[in-house]
Design an enzyme around this catalytic site. Structure first.
Site, PDB file in Angstrom:
ATOM      1  N   CYS A  55     -10.194 -32.370 -30.319  1.00  0.00           N
ATOM      2  CA  CYS A  55     -10.441 -32.298 -31.756  1.00  0.00           C
ATOM      3  C   CYS A  55      -9.700 -33.407 -32.505  1.00  0.00           C
ATOM      4  CB  CYS A  55      -9.993 -30.927 -32.268  1.00  0.00           C
ATOM      5  SG  CYS A  55      -9.958 -30.769 -34.066  1.00  0.00           S
ATOM      6  N   TRP A  88     -11.524 -21.036 -29.861  1.00  0.00           N
ATOM      7  CA  TRP A  88     -10.940 -21.893 -28.838  1.00  0.00           C
ATOM      8  C   TRP A  88     -10.284 -20.992 -27.790  1.00  0.00           C
ATOM      9  CZ3 TRP A  88     -11.373 -27.190 -29.037  1.00  0.00           C
ATOM     10  CH2 TRP A  88     -11.785 -27.747 -30.251  1.00  0.00           C
ATOM     11  N   THR A 122      -9.667 -22.419 -36.345  1.00  0.00           N
ATOM     12  CA  THR A 122      -9.591 -23.872 -36.206  1.00  0.00           C
ATOM     13  C   THR A 122      -8.279 -24.320 -35.566  1.00  0.00           C
ATOM     14  OG1 THR A 122      -8.607 -24.165 -38.401  1.00  0.00           O
ATOM     15  CG2 THR A 122     -11.016 -24.142 -38.277  1.00  0.00           C
ATOM     16  N   VAL A 123      -8.316 -25.541 -35.054  1.00  0.00           N
ATOM     17  CA  VAL A 123      -7.117 -26.261 -34.630  1.00  0.00           C
ATOM     18  C   VAL A 123      -7.034 -27.530 -35.476  1.00  0.00           C
ATOM     19  CG1 VAL A 123      -7.004 -25.384 -32.267  1.00  0.00           C
ATOM     20  CG2 VAL A 123      -8.433 -27.372 -32.758  1.00  0.00           C
ATOM     21  N   TYR A 186     -19.238 -36.705 -39.484  1.00  0.00           N
ATOM     22  CA  TYR A 186     -19.788 -35.351 -39.402  1.00  0.00           C
ATOM     23  C   TYR A 186     -20.967 -35.181 -40.356  1.00  0.00           C
ATOM     24  CZ  TYR A 186     -16.023 -33.616 -36.431  1.00  0.00           C
ATOM     25  OH  TYR A 186     -15.170 -33.404 -35.365  1.00  0.00           O
TER      26      TYR A 186
END
Length: 331
Positions: A55, A88, A122-123, A186
């Site tokens: 990521c 994840w 999220t990370v 993105y």
């Protein structure tokens, strides 16, 4: 723990047919600060940074963490590159569990904080090891606080990534990099119509040309020394040819065909703290397997060849001191 089937998924990205891509910017904004204003203060061994190497937003935190030498203060857990629609997962670790937290899925830390957590898993994320609860996943603030709030735990020789004389300009530069480049790729990849794609594409390449010009006569974004602005740009550039050029259709040209940006990216890649946090195979597996809206076959490309990241870049002529009064990380 909340039912994982009822949870809202993380921002892996998806195509909203007919619409432009809009990143969900809602995060848990609790901070770890010297004054403990949010109930959390910097303590060695208390927190764990969860950051997947695949990521770009997590990669940013890994670079700053390493440059500042926070390894002995904040441990790091690394989820695998491929995950399902819920979370994840720690499939790279023995037994499929994070060895410190004991979690199989990062969402367990989110649900420990809020049983009905409704937003993205999220990370990067910082988890309080003593409680197993998420503290924050605010990727923008995490690295700012690494520099400003964790100074007691910085290594000797840690550089200043936020020099006071450049702060105002840095904020402007980083804002443009985020909106037009980091998130711009993105917007290309997840555009829901030809019109939205072409608009995103044009904005991206306007910014890439601006960067090519800005870096022609100075080694780094703010001049002679590395700052966090460089960290934030690098994580997109290092993924550009491997992922964004083809997978996200950002294909006016490759990074390797932009002489200045390509030399700049190689310069950073060869700098301790940057390239040693990058795993190209994980990067490719993440994008090409997870984004089934774009790549339904989940076939991961063998190319491009990546050994040329180690070729000479020649940018030492613009500045011979990347770290100003600091030193490079060594461990």
């Amino acid at each position: 723990m909340a039912n994982i089937e009822d949870s809202t998924t993380f921002d892996a990205g998806y195509v909203d047919t007919g619409n432009a891509y809009e990143r969900d910017m809602r995060y848990v904004t609790t901070r770890i600060t010297k004054d403990g204003r949010d109930g959390h203060t910097p303590e060695a061994g208390r927190y764990r940074l969860i950051a997947a190497r695949a990521c770009p937003w997590a990669n940013r935190s890994l670079i700053v963490h390493r440059i500042l030498g926070l390894e002995n203060a904040i441990s790091v857990g690394t989820p695998g590159p491929v995950h399902d629609h819920n979370s994840w997962t720690f499939d790279l670790d023995e037994g499929g569990k994070d060895p410190v937290l004991g979690y199989e899925r990062l969402q367990e830390a989110y649900f420990a904080l809020d049983r009905d957590y409704p937003l993205g898993i999220t990370v990067p994320a910082i988890v309080d090891v003593t409680t197993g609860k998420l503290v924050t996943n605010d990727f923008d603030q995490i690295t700012r606080d690494f520099s400003s709030q964790w100074t007691e735990f910085h290594r000797e020789g840690a550089p200043d990534l936020w020099p006071a004389e450049h702060l105002e300009e840095m904020e402007d530069v980083m804002k443009r990099i985020f909106t037009e480049v980091n998130n711009g790729v993105y917007r290309c990849g997840f555009a829901g119509s030809q019109e939205h794609y072409e608009e995103a594409y044009d904005r991206l390449w306007t910014a890439m040309d601006w960067l090519e010009e800005r870096l022609a006569d100075q080694r780094y974004l703010m001049g002679e020394h590395i700052t966090e602005a460089d960290v934030r740009l690098f994580t997109t550039l290092v993924r550009f040819d491997a992922v964004y050029h083809g997978h996200f259709k950002a294909n006016r040209n490759k990074l390797t065909e932009m002489p200045v940006l390509w030399a700049y990216a190689r310069d950073l890649f060869q700098t301790p703290g940057f390239g040693d946090t990058v795993d190209f195979q994980q990067i490719k597996e993440h994008y090409y397997v997870v984004h089934t809206d774009i790549n339904p076959t989940q076939i991961v490309p063998k190319g491009p060849a990546l050994e040329n990241w180690l070729t000479p870049h020649g940018r030492e002529a613009l500045s011979d001191n990347p770290w100003k009064d600091g030193t490079a990380p060594t461990n």
